[in-house]
Design an enzyme around this catalytic site. Structure first.
Site, PDB file in Angstrom:
ATOM      1  N   CYS A  89       0.857  -1.189   0.000  1.00  0.00           N
ATOM      2  CA  CYS A  89       0.000   0.000   0.000  1.00  0.00           C
ATOM      3  C   CYS A  89       0.889   1.233   0.000  1.00  0.00           C
ATOM      4  CB  CYS A  89      -0.889  -0.011   1.247  1.00  0.00           C
ATOM      5  SG  CYS A  89      -1.772   1.541   1.470  1.00  0.00           S
ATOM      6  N   HIS A  97       7.544  10.595  -3.417  1.00  0.00           N
ATOM      7  CA  HIS A  97       8.072   9.263  -3.107  1.00  0.00           C
ATOM      8  C   HIS A  97       7.191   8.159  -3.687  1.00  0.00           C
ATOM      9  CE1 HIS A  97       4.951   9.267   0.024  1.00  0.00           C
ATOM     10  NE2 HIS A  97       5.064   7.969  -0.024  1.00  0.00           N
TER      11      HIS A  97
HETATM   12  C1  DLZ Z   1       9.674   5.451   2.779  1.00  0.00           C
HETATM   13  C2  DLZ Z   1       8.276   5.050   2.441  1.00  0.00           C
HETATM   14  C3  DLZ Z   1       7.257   6.012   2.347  1.00  0.00           C
HETATM   15  C4  DLZ Z   1       7.524   7.453   2.603  1.00  0.00           C
HETATM   16  N1  DLZ Z   1       5.999   5.660   2.068  1.00  0.00           N
HETATM   17  C5  DLZ Z   1       5.712   4.355   1.836  1.00  0.00           C
HETATM   18  C6  DLZ Z   1       4.381   3.968   1.495  1.00  0.00           C
HETATM   19  O1  DLZ Z   1       3.432   4.754   1.419  1.00  0.00           O
HETATM   20  N2  DLZ Z   1       4.175   2.645   1.268  1.00  0.00           N
HETATM   21  C7  DLZ Z   1       5.168   1.693   1.319  1.00  0.00           C
HETATM   22  O2  DLZ Z   1       4.893   0.508   1.082  1.00  0.00           O
HETATM   23  N3  DLZ Z   1       6.419   2.055   1.641  1.00  0.00           N
HETATM   24  C8  DLZ Z   1       6.724   3.344   1.903  1.00  0.00           C
HETATM   25  N4  DLZ Z   1       7.990   3.725   2.221  1.00  0.00           N
HETATM   26  C9  DLZ Z   1       9.006   2.656   2.435  1.00  0.00           C
HETATM   27  C10 DLZ Z   1       9.678   2.140   1.139  1.00  0.00           C
HETATM   28  O3  DLZ Z   1       8.821   1.256   0.429  1.00  0.00           O
HETATM   29  C11 DLZ Z   1      10.965   1.351   1.515  1.00  0.00           C
HETATM   30  O4  DLZ Z   1      10.667   0.345   2.447  1.00  0.00           O
HETATM   31  C12 DLZ Z   1      12.039   2.257   2.102  1.00  0.00           C
HETATM   32  O5  DLZ Z   1      12.287   3.351   1.251  1.00  0.00           O
HETATM   33  C13 DLZ Z   1      13.367   1.477   2.306  1.00  0.00           C
HETATM   34  O6  DLZ Z   1      13.848   0.988   1.046  1.00  0.00           O
END
Ligand code: DLZ
Length: 171
Positions: A89, A97
């Site tokens: 999600c 991002h």
């Molecule tokens: C860092 C991050 C952010 C800001 N938002 C989400 C998100 O909405 N959903 C999600 O699955 N993961 C997010 N992440 C984490 C990144 O997927 C990842 O785990 C980190 O950048 C480390 O590689």
């Protein structure tokens, strides 16, 4: 069709292929866990409903959606899954991002599917806010985990079907 116009849990249940002998890998991202664990619940329930046994499903967890492709690659290396379902999600924030993550996951899973020949299913909800995500994780628009499960069954069946020797006529 946007998922707002389609219920993600609705499919032709009576026209599904047999799951006999099939195994599935599931990769679940722990970021936005309230949503992703609900996707997992719907996904697993759908696999079991279509005759897959719990022993033939292996679930692993990764920190975030960005890690879904490498999680899927690790499962693909086991060479025992007919399809791999990736659940995550990604919710839009103040920065871009979400676009980077979504693009990386979509590209990563597509490349892995093509390179490995194992269908890797994109079960990621990509929304503008938390409510839209809840709506797609068992809410008013159904559950994307259910959609991912029936897509995985269909793709695994296609792969098995084509692997069978072709019918020969006459000789
Ligand atoms: C860092 C991050 C952010 C800001 N938002 C989400 C998100 O909405 N959903 C999600 O699955 N993961 C997010 N992440 C984490 C990144 O997927 C990842 O785990 C980190 O950048 C480390 O590689």
């Amino acid at each position: 069709m946007a998922s707002a116009n389609k219920n993600l849990s609705v499919y032709d249940e009576n026209n599904m292929p047999s799951t006999e002998g099939m195994s599935f890998g599931i990769v679940v991202s722990d970021w936005n866990a309230e949503i992703t664990h609900a996707l997992h619940k719907g996904c697993l329930a759908t696999l079991l409903k279509h005759g897959v046994s719990e022993e033939d499903v292996r679930t692993v967890q990764v920190p975030g959606s960005f890690e879904l492709p490498v999680g899927a690659k690790i499962l693909a290396g086991a060479k025992r899954f007919d399809a791999i379902i990736c659940l995550g999600c990604v919710i839009k924030g103040e920065t871009q991002h979400d676009e980077y993550i979504n693009h990386a996951v979509a590209t990563g899973l597509t490349n892995l599917s093509i390179a490995s020949g194992i269908p890797c299913i994109f079960g990621v909800v990509t929304t503008n806010d938390q409510q839209q995500a809840l709506d797609r994780a068992g809410g008013k628009h159904g559950n994307k985990g259910v959609e991912a499960a029936f897509t995985a069954i269909r793709m695994a069946a296609l792969r098995k079907e084509v692997a069978k020797p072709a019918n020969k006529i006459g000789y």
